[in-house]
Motif scaffolding. Structure first.
Motif, PDB file in Angstrom:
ATOM      1  N   ARG A   1      70.546  57.000  -5.190  1.00 20.65           N
ATOM      2  CA  ARG A   1      70.058  57.168  -6.282  1.00 20.65           C
ATOM      3  C   ARG A   1      69.824  58.821  -6.425  1.00 20.65           C
ATOM      4  N   ASN A   2      70.362  59.545  -5.564  1.00 16.78           N
ATOM      5  CA  ASN A   2      70.379  61.157  -5.634  1.00 16.78           C
ATOM      6  C   ASN A   2      71.466  61.395  -6.511  1.00 16.78           C
ATOM      7  N   CYS A   3      72.490  60.558  -6.737  1.00 19.36           N
ATOM      8  CA  CYS A   3      73.846  60.982  -7.399  1.00 19.36           C
ATOM      9  C   CYS A   3      73.715  60.965  -8.929  1.00 19.36           C
ATOM     10  N   ASN A   4      74.888  61.466  -9.608  1.00 18.83           N
ATOM     11  CA  ASN A   4      75.018  61.512 -10.998  1.00 18.83           C
ATOM     12  C   ASN A   4      76.210  60.563 -11.342  1.00 18.83           C
ATOM     13  N   SER A   5      76.608  60.500 -12.449  1.00 16.47           N
ATOM     14  CA  SER A   5      77.614  59.491 -12.708  1.00 16.47           C
ATOM     15  C   SER A   5      79.049  59.765 -12.415  1.00 16.47           C
ATOM     16  N   HIS A   6      79.303  60.955 -11.814  1.00 11.67           N
ATOM     17  CA  HIS A   6      80.367  61.159 -10.823  1.00 11.67           C
ATOM     18  C   HIS A   6      80.368  61.130  -9.624  1.00 11.67           C
ATOM     19  N   ASP A   7      79.335  60.353  -8.925  1.00 10.75           N
ATOM     20  CA  ASP A   7      79.026  60.010  -7.499  1.00 10.75           C
ATOM     21  C   ASP A   7      78.899  61.115  -6.578  1.00 10.75           C
ATOM     22  N   SER A   8      78.463  62.358  -7.234  1.00 11.03           N
ATOM     23  CA  SER A   8      78.142  63.592  -6.351  1.00 11.03           C
ATOM     24  C   SER A   8      76.377  63.698  -6.717  1.00 11.03           C
ATOM     25  N   VAL A   9      75.829  64.219  -5.749  1.00  7.36           N
ATOM     26  CA  VAL A   9      74.639  64.492  -5.672  1.00  7.36           C
ATOM     27  C   VAL A   9      74.286  65.328  -6.873  1.00  7.36           C
ATOM     28  N   HIS A  10      73.202  64.881  -7.749  1.00  9.12           N
ATOM     29  CA  HIS A  10      72.869  65.617  -8.906  1.00  9.12           C
ATOM     30  C   HIS A  10      72.511  66.943  -8.573  1.00  9.12           C
ATOM     31  N   GLY A  11      72.971  67.976  -9.450  1.00  9.68           N
ATOM     32  CA  GLY A  11      72.479  69.412  -9.232  1.00  9.68           C
ATOM     33  C   GLY A  11      71.040  69.613  -9.188  1.00  9.68           C
TER      34      GLY A  11
END
Length: 144
Positions: free
Chosen positions: A45-55
């Motif tokens: 749930r902390n990730c964006n659509s690129h599967d990395s943690v949202h900035g």
């Protein structure tokens, strides 16, 4: 250095000598004489659509880490005046993200801090901030 900091934080948590803040987020906090340490396990749930943690999640955690450094882990209010962040590498769900913050300079109620967020030994984000310590009530009165 960061790996040993993670073990320090985990040892404090397991020994009961360290408070675990915001247990729903899974944030651990620890301080030494010179540095402050934080850690949390990133979730999907902390990730964006690129599967990395949202900035934004990383910047919020960096702000938290720098505030802990600014007040030395004491129960003083901290207001971030300005914060600078530079993204170095991505973090992903399941990663244990550790933060380290240190005071660069302190004078009166203003504190200059810097820090970094890491996954294992890889730097994910570097940050710095200017904060006001024990000025929360005064700042709130000015806003009203």
């Amino acid at each position: 250095m960061i790996r040993s900091a993670i073990f320090l934080v985990l040892a404090f948590v397991l020994s009961g000598c360290l408070s675990v803040a915001a247990t729903t987020v899974g944030v651990a906090v620890g301080t030494t004489v010179a540095d402050s340490y934080t850690a949390f396990r990133a979730q999907s749930r902390n990730c964006n659509s690129h599967d990395s943690v949202h900035g934004g999640v990383l910047m919020a955690f960096a702000d938290y880490t720098l505030c802990i450094a600014a007040n030395g882990g004491a129960h003083q209010s901290v207001v971030t005046v300005s914060q600078n962040n530079e993204f170095i590498a991505p973090a992903h769900a399941g990663d244990l993200i550790s933060g380290r913050g240190e005071v660069v300079r302190s004078g009166g109620s203003i504190v200059f801090v810097r820090g970094e967020l890491c996954v294992d030994d890889e730097t994910v984000l570097i940050c710095s901030a200017k904060s006001l310590v024990d000025q929360f009530e005064k700042v709130c009165r000015r806003i009203q």
